[in-house]
Design an enzyme around this catalytic site. Structure first.
Site, PDB file in Angstrom:
ATOM      1  N   CYS A   1       0.157   4.577  10.314  1.00 56.89           N
ATOM      2  CA  CYS A   1       1.403   3.806  10.460  1.00 56.89           C
ATOM      3  C   CYS A   1       1.117   2.454  11.083  1.00 56.89           C
ATOM      4  CB  CYS A   1       2.353   4.505  11.436  1.00 56.89           C
ATOM      5  SG  CYS A   1       2.797   6.130  10.979  1.00 56.89           S
TER       6      CYS A   1
ATOM      7  N   CYS B   1       3.530   8.275   1.436  1.00 52.61           N
ATOM      8  CA  CYS B   1       4.182   7.228   2.233  1.00 52.61           C
ATOM      9  C   CYS B   1       4.314   5.992   1.328  1.00 52.61           C
ATOM     10  CB  CYS B   1       3.322   6.935   3.458  1.00 52.61           C
ATOM     11  SG  CYS B   1       4.016   5.668   4.518  1.00 52.61           S
TER      12      CYS B   1
ATOM     13  N   CYS C   1       4.103  -4.088  14.966  1.00 52.15           N
ATOM     14  CA  CYS C   1       3.903  -3.708  13.564  1.00 52.15           C
ATOM     15  C   CYS C   1       3.169  -4.794  12.785  1.00 52.15           C
ATOM     16  CB  CYS C   1       5.266  -3.433  12.925  1.00 52.15           C
ATOM     17  SG  CYS C   1       5.163  -3.101  11.159  1.00 52.15           S
TER      18      CYS C   1
ATOM     19  N   CYS D   1       9.078  -6.470  14.192  1.00 56.69           N
ATOM     20  CA  CYS D   1       8.912  -5.603  15.363  1.00 56.69           C
ATOM     21  C   CYS D   1       7.561  -5.948  16.011  1.00 56.69           C
ATOM     22  CB  CYS D   1       8.966  -4.131  14.965  1.00 56.69           C
ATOM     23  SG  CYS D   1      10.548  -3.707  14.197  1.00 56.69           S
TER      24      CYS D   1
ATOM     25  N   GLU E   1       0.826  -1.201   0.000  1.00 58.96           N
ATOM     26  CA  GLU E   1       0.000   0.000   0.000  1.00 58.96           C
ATOM     27  C   GLU E   1       0.859   1.250   0.000  1.00 58.96           C
ATOM     28  OE1 GLU E   1      -4.041  -1.632   2.066  1.00 58.96           O
ATOM     29  OE2 GLU E   1      -2.685  -0.511   3.341  1.00 58.96           O
TER      30      GLU E   1
ATOM     31  N   CYS F   1       7.691  -7.877   5.916  1.00 59.02           N
ATOM     32  CA  CYS F   1       8.991  -7.467   6.460  1.00 59.02           C
ATOM     33  C   CYS F   1       9.522  -8.601   7.327  1.00 59.02           C
ATOM     34  CB  CYS F   1       8.836  -6.189   7.289  1.00 59.02           C
ATOM     35  SG  CYS F   1      10.399  -5.590   7.974  1.00 59.02           S
TER      36      CYS F   1
HETATM   37  N1  SAH Z   1      10.703  -0.403   8.380  1.00 58.46           N
HETATM   38  C1  SAH Z   1      10.907   0.967   8.575  1.00 58.46           C
HETATM   39  C2  SAH Z   1       9.887   1.857   7.891  1.00 58.46           C
HETATM   40  C3  SAH Z   1       8.441   1.431   7.940  1.00 58.46           C
HETATM   41  S1  SAH Z   1       7.561   1.597   9.440  1.00 58.46           S
HETATM   42  C4  SAH Z   1      11.001   1.301  10.045  1.00 58.46           C
HETATM   43  O1  SAH Z   1      10.682   0.451  10.869  1.00 58.46           O
HETATM   44  O2  SAH Z   1      11.440   2.402  10.351  1.00 58.46           O
HETATM   45  C5  SAH Z   1       7.335   3.343   9.630  1.00 58.46           C
HETATM   46  C6  SAH Z   1       7.170   3.765  11.094  1.00 58.46           C
HETATM   47  O3  SAH Z   1       5.912   3.312  11.634  1.00 58.46           O
HETATM   48  C7  SAH Z   1       8.252   3.169  11.980  1.00 58.46           C
HETATM   49  O4  SAH Z   1       8.752   4.113  12.881  1.00 58.46           O
HETATM   50  C8  SAH Z   1       7.487   2.085  12.691  1.00 58.46           C
HETATM   51  O5  SAH Z   1       8.118   1.717  13.868  1.00 58.46           O
HETATM   52  C9  SAH Z   1       6.134   2.713  12.900  1.00 58.46           C
HETATM   53  N2  SAH Z   1       5.077   1.751  13.216  1.00 58.46           N
HETATM   54  C10 SAH Z   1       4.990   0.466  12.823  1.00 58.46           C
HETATM   55  N3  SAH Z   1       3.875  -0.098  13.331  1.00 58.46           N
HETATM   56  C11 SAH Z   1       3.239   0.861  14.049  1.00 58.46           C
HETATM   57  C12 SAH Z   1       2.012   0.883  14.792  1.00 58.46           C
HETATM   58  N4  SAH Z   1       1.242  -0.186  14.884  1.00 58.46           N
HETATM   59  N5  SAH Z   1       1.663   2.033  15.379  1.00 58.46           N
HETATM   60  C13 SAH Z   1       2.452   3.132  15.274  1.00 58.46           C
HETATM   61  N6  SAH Z   1       3.605   3.169  14.589  1.00 58.46           N
HETATM   62  C14 SAH Z   1       3.996   2.035  13.982  1.00 58.46           C
HETATM   63 FE1  SF4 Z   2       9.605  -4.035   9.491  1.00 63.56          FE
HETATM   64 FE2  SF4 Z   2       7.483  -3.020  10.718  1.00 63.56          FE
HETATM   65 FE3  SF4 Z   2       9.790  -3.295  12.036  1.00 63.56          FE
HETATM   66 FE4  SF4 Z   2       9.583  -1.415  10.114  1.00 63.56          FE
HETATM   67  S1  SF4 Z   2       8.417  -1.484  12.043  1.00 63.56           S
HETATM   68  S2  SF4 Z   2      11.257  -2.882  10.417  1.00 63.56           S
HETATM   69  S3  SF4 Z   2       8.196  -2.496   8.676  1.00 63.56           S
HETATM   70  S4  SF4 Z   2       8.522  -4.975  11.221  1.00 63.56           S
END
Ligand code: SAH
Ligand code: SF4
Length: 381
Positions: free
Chosen positions: A352, A115, A129, A126, A102, A122
């Site tokens: 996000c 974005c 996420c 994390c 997306e 991925c």
């Molecule tokens: N992989 C990269 C970029 C994509 S995520 C990274 O991790 O930086 C973009 C941002 O959204 C990151 O800071 C990530 O930690 C945050 N993010 C991911 N899941 C989220 C959630 N459920 N709520 C708020 N922020 C989130």
């Molecule tokens: Fe991957 Fe989500 Fe962690 Fe970014 S926040 S590195 S997209 S698992």
């Protein structure tokens, strides 16, 4: 439906959409043509939005015919498009291999931020996420990454003369870890900055990483875009749990790599954006804000707080407004520039960490989300 024969033929053609100026020049030299053709073709694709080689009228007929046999301009396929009541627009895009990603366009006054996704899923998992929960399913090509910019402009008819510059900022904050798809992401960002393509200022293109340190060190040698780092915790014990790659590249190593990146930039006054997703009861306590202040002292940064966005299958909670304010205040009192990311596109699950989770698992959406999204869905096909 294209026949398998036709699609095999198509995929063997070079997709000119993803070639940087250098790569396009090399392409023309390789086929025995003059390299200035690269500039013409780049402008047709990225300034005029043209995909049909036949319409590239400043290129002679013979060369057009030659190009059509070996090359194509193929943007990614839009599966659906959703408009939020706040003006945010989200596209689901199918990439080669069948996966979905997306991208989201977020208008804010005179600016509009796109974005962009870099991977299907991925691998870094994390804990907060939804993209991480899908696992890794594949890298996007450079054409599929820059294609998200192309698709956004096309959808607003913004290639027409006089429609202005629709996209003022790009953030590599969609699905995936951009530094794990290094070459394709660097090529696509090159096109974002390239005047013959999108001409966006290097300060307004931001790569966000969870901390793939060796790749970040390499990035410093080839790129001038802005950097955001996903920190989310003030110490290694907690970050090890939230961002598993921290076990490999702990905080001090990561922050030093960020410093090196900033130092490598020609213009001084660059800072890193530290992203910190606030999760209730996990990393949103005042003591943790104080610890963060200590950790980041002397580190050239501004801080972006992101209240956790929930998604199905997650047990984490979003903190209260008061908890966010308390955390914010500690940082502000210590002299940091701190922004709190407002949730945009909430009614279409475009915030996000929510991307594509719902494409995979639509049935678990809240009724409110489903009604809002379905009322405004524009099915493209
Ligand atoms: N992989 C990269 C970029 C994509 S995520 C990274 O991790 O930086 C973009 C941002 O959204 C990151 O800071 C990530 O930690 C945050 N993010 C991911 N899941 C989220 C959630 N459920 N709520 C708020 N922020 C989130
Ligand atoms: Fe991957 Fe989500 Fe962690 Fe970014 S926040 S590195 S997209 S698992």
């Amino acid at each position: 439906m294209t026949s398998p024969v036709a699609s095999a033929e198509e995929s063997s053609r070079v997709n000119l959409l993803g070639l940087t100026l250098r790569q396009m020049e090399q392409f023309f030299l390789d086929i025995g043509e003059k390299k200035f053709r690269a500039r013409q073709v780049l402008k047709w694709i990225h300034h005029a939005g043209v995909t049909d080689i036949e319409q590239m009228t400043n290129i002679g007929k013979a060369l057009r015919e030659k190009l059509q046999k070996i090359a194509e301009v193929r943007p990614p396929e839009i599966v659906s498009q959703h408009d939020s009541s706040d003006g945010t627009r989200k596209w689901a895009i199918r990439v080669d291999g069948g996966g979905l990603v997306e991208s989201v366009l977020i208008p804010e006054g005179s600016r509009a931020t796109l974005c962009v996704s870099s991977q299907v899923g991925c691998s870094l998992d994390c804990s907060f996420c939804s993209t991480g929960k899908q696992g890794f399913q594949g890298d996007l090509t450079a054409a599929e990454i820059i294609g998200q910019v192309w698709v956004a402009l096309k959808s607003y008819d913004a290639f027409q003369p006089g429609n202005g510059r629709l996209i003022t900022n790009v953030v590599m904050m969609g699905m995936g870890e951009p530094l794990l798809n290094f070459d394709n992401v660097v090529a696509a960002m090159d096109l974002m900055l390239e005047d013959l393509a999108y001409g966006i200022s290097k300060r307004r293109v931001t790569l966000s990483t969870s901390g793939v340190v060796p790749a970040l060190d390499r990035l410093a040698e080839v790129s001038e875009v802005s950097l955001a780092v996903s920190l989310h915790a003030p110490n290694n014990a907690l970050r090890d749990q939230l961002v598993p790659i921290n076990r490999k590249y702990p905080i001090d190593v990561l922050l030093q790599s960020c410093r090196n990146y900033i130092d490598a930039q020609k213009d001084s006054k660059r800072v890193v954006t530290v992203e910190y997703t606030l999760i209730a009861g996990v990393n949103d306590q005042v003591e943790q804000a104080r610890e963060l202040v200590q950790l980041l002292r002397d580190f050239p940064c501004k801080i972006n707080l992101i209240p956790f966005n929930s998604f199905p299958l997650s047990n984490y909670q979003r903190p209260s407004g008061n908890a966010v304010s308390r955390f914010w205040q500690v940082l502000v009192d210590a002299g940091y520039i701190v922004t709190v990311r407002t949730t945009r596109g909430d009614d279409i699950d475009a915030a996000c960490g929510q991307l594509v989770g719902q494409v995979v698992d639509r049935t678990r959406r809240s009724e409110r989300h489903r009604a809002a999204a379905e009322a405004q869905v524009i099915e493209v096909r």
